[in-house]
Design a protein around this motif. Structure first.
Motif, PDB file in Angstrom:
ATOM      1  N   ASP A  17     -17.905 -37.552  55.512  1.00 25.45           N
ATOM      2  CA  ASP A  17     -18.405 -37.486  56.885  1.00 25.45           C
ATOM      3  C   ASP A  17     -17.333 -37.052  57.879  1.00 25.45           C
ATOM      4  OD1 ASP A  17     -20.888 -38.336  56.028  1.00 25.45           O
ATOM      5  OD2 ASP A  17     -20.503 -40.441  56.474  1.00 25.45           O
ATOM      6  N   GLY A  18     -16.127 -36.789  57.374  1.00 20.27           N
ATOM      7  CA  GLY A  18     -15.058 -36.346  58.252  1.00 20.27           C
ATOM      8  C   GLY A  18     -14.156 -37.461  58.716  1.00 20.27           C
ATOM      9  N   ASN A  19     -14.433 -38.702  58.340  1.00 13.31           N
ATOM     10  CA  ASN A  19     -13.566 -39.812  58.695  1.00 13.31           C
ATOM     11  C   ASN A  19     -12.401 -39.861  57.714  1.00 13.31           C
ATOM     12  OD1 ASN A  19     -15.323 -40.600  60.741  1.00 13.31           O
ATOM     13  ND2 ASN A  19     -16.499 -41.886  59.360  1.00 13.31           N
ATOM     14  N   GLU A  20     -11.209 -40.041  58.233  1.00 20.27           N
ATOM     15  CA  GLU A  20     -10.027 -40.044  57.388  1.00 20.27           C
ATOM     16  C   GLU A  20      -9.841 -41.408  56.726  1.00 20.27           C
ATOM     17  OE1 GLU A  20      -5.262 -39.458  57.869  1.00 20.27           O
ATOM     18  OE2 GLU A  20      -6.586 -38.373  59.211  1.00 20.27           O
ATOM     19  N   VAL A  21      -9.503 -41.377  55.456  1.00 17.68           N
ATOM     20  CA  VAL A  21      -9.206 -42.593  54.711  1.00 17.68           C
ATOM     21  C   VAL A  21      -7.703 -42.650  54.537  1.00 17.68           C
ATOM     22  CG1 VAL A  21      -9.527 -43.830  52.534  1.00 17.68           C
ATOM     23  CG2 VAL A  21     -11.403 -42.487  53.491  1.00 17.68           C
ATOM     24  N   THR A  22      -7.098 -43.750  54.927  1.00 18.52           N
ATOM     25  CA  THR A  22      -5.650 -43.867  54.797  1.00 18.52           C
ATOM     26  C   THR A  22      -5.301 -45.039  53.901  1.00 18.52           C
ATOM     27  OG1 THR A  22      -5.532 -45.235  56.781  1.00 18.52           O
ATOM     28  CG2 THR A  22      -5.210 -42.868  57.065  1.00 18.52           C
ATOM     29  N   PHE A  23      -4.162 -44.924  53.254  1.00 12.39           N
ATOM     30  CA  PHE A  23      -3.674 -45.967  52.372  1.00 12.39           C
ATOM     31  C   PHE A  23      -2.269 -46.363  52.809  1.00 12.39           C
ATOM     32  CE2 PHE A  23      -6.453 -43.352  49.611  1.00 12.39           C
ATOM     33  CZ  PHE A  23      -7.354 -44.324  49.217  1.00 12.39           C
ATOM     34  N   THR A  24      -1.905 -47.596  52.507  1.00 14.50           N
ATOM     35  CA  THR A  24      -0.522 -48.001  52.719  1.00 14.50           C
ATOM     36  C   THR A  24       0.321 -47.301  51.666  1.00 14.50           C
ATOM     37  OG1 THR A  24      -0.646 -49.884  51.212  1.00 14.50           O
ATOM     38  CG2 THR A  24      -1.250 -50.289  53.523  1.00 14.50           C
ATOM     39  N   GLU A  25       1.637 -47.310  51.839  1.00 12.81           N
ATOM     40  CA  GLU A  25       2.513 -46.674  50.846  1.00 12.81           C
ATOM     41  C   GLU A  25       2.309 -47.309  49.468  1.00 12.81           C
ATOM     42  OE1 GLU A  25       6.627 -46.242  51.897  1.00 12.81           O
ATOM     43  OE2 GLU A  25       6.117 -45.670  53.949  1.00 12.81           O
ATOM     44  N   GLU A  26       2.155 -48.619  49.440  1.00 15.05           N
ATOM     45  CA  GLU A  26       1.956 -49.329  48.178  1.00 15.05           C
ATOM     46  C   GLU A  26       0.634 -48.918  47.522  1.00 15.05           C
ATOM     47  OE1 GLU A  26       1.113 -53.888  46.842  1.00 15.05           O
ATOM     48  OE2 GLU A  26       2.749 -53.573  48.261  1.00 15.05           O
ATOM     49  N   GLN A  27      -0.428 -48.819  48.320  1.00 12.84           N
ATOM     50  CA  GLN A  27      -1.719 -48.398  47.787  1.00 12.84           C
ATOM     51  C   GLN A  27      -1.650 -46.964  47.272  1.00 12.84           C
ATOM     52  OE1 GLN A  27      -3.951 -49.188  51.369  1.00 12.84           O
ATOM     53  NE2 GLN A  27      -5.017 -50.931  50.426  1.00 12.84           N
ATOM     54  N   GLN A  28      -1.001 -46.087  48.037  1.00 13.40           N
ATOM     55  CA  GLN A  28      -0.890 -44.686  47.630  1.00 13.40           C
ATOM     56  C   GLN A  28      -0.107 -44.566  46.336  1.00 13.40           C
ATOM     57  OE1 GLN A  28      -2.443 -41.939  49.269  1.00 13.40           O
ATOM     58  NE2 GLN A  28      -1.965 -41.123  47.244  1.00 13.40           N
ATOM     59  N   ALA A  29       0.951 -45.350  46.201  1.00 10.03           N
ATOM     60  CA  ALA A  29       1.736 -45.333  44.962  1.00 10.03           C
ATOM     61  C   ALA A  29       0.866 -45.763  43.784  1.00 10.03           C
ATOM     62  CB  ALA A  29       2.949 -46.245  45.096  1.00 10.03           C
ATOM     63  N   HIS A  30       0.023 -46.765  44.005  1.00 13.35           N
ATOM     64  CA  HIS A  30      -0.874 -47.228  42.943  1.00 13.35           C
ATOM     65  C   HIS A  30      -1.907 -46.145  42.592  1.00 13.35           C
ATOM     66  CE1 HIS A  30      -2.962 -50.103  40.432  1.00 13.35           C
ATOM     67  NE2 HIS A  30      -4.089 -49.845  41.062  1.00 13.35           N
ATOM     68  N   VAL A  31      -2.460 -45.504  43.588  1.00 15.30           N
ATOM     69  CA  VAL A  31      -3.420 -44.418  43.364  1.00 15.30           C
ATOM     70  C   VAL A  31      -2.747 -43.287  42.587  1.00 15.30           C
ATOM     71  CG1 VAL A  31      -4.752 -42.591  44.514  1.00 15.30           C
ATOM     72  CG2 VAL A  31      -4.900 -44.947  45.340  1.00 15.30           C
ATOM     73  N   ASN A  32      -1.537 -42.914  42.992  1.00 15.75           N
ATOM     74  CA  ASN A  32      -0.799 -41.849  42.300  1.00 15.75           C
ATOM     75  C   ASN A  32      -0.554 -42.206  40.842  1.00 15.75           C
ATOM     76  OD1 ASN A  32      -0.743 -40.487  44.717  1.00 15.75           O
ATOM     77  ND2 ASN A  32       1.409 -40.908  45.142  1.00 15.75           N
TER      78      ASN A  32
END
Length: 66
Positions: A17-32
């Motif tokens: 829908d165009g809304n940005e989803v953001t993650f904390t650095e820790e969450q992004q590291a886990h996703v990566n």
């Protein structure tokens, strides 16, 4: 009854829908890490499938493959 989007599906819907989803650095590291693991597993699965295919080839087919 109304349907609720929860979890990842809700985030995907929001992103669509165009809304940005953001993650904390820790969450992004886990996703990566999860993505890298899945890509690694997919590559391993493909290599195993290829090895099985080669194992079932006749000698003549194996020589042609090489």
């Amino acid at each position: 009854m109304s349907e609720e989007n929860t979890g990842v599906q809700g985030q995907q819907s929001s992103a669509a829908d165009g809304n940005e989803v953001t993650f904390t650095e820790e969450q992004q590291a886990h996703v990566n890490t999860m993505i890298a693991d899945r890509l690694s597993r997919a590559k391993w699965d493909e290599e195993q499938k290829k090895a099985v295919d080669i194992a079932f080839m006749s000698d003549k087919q194996r020589r042609e493959h090489e």
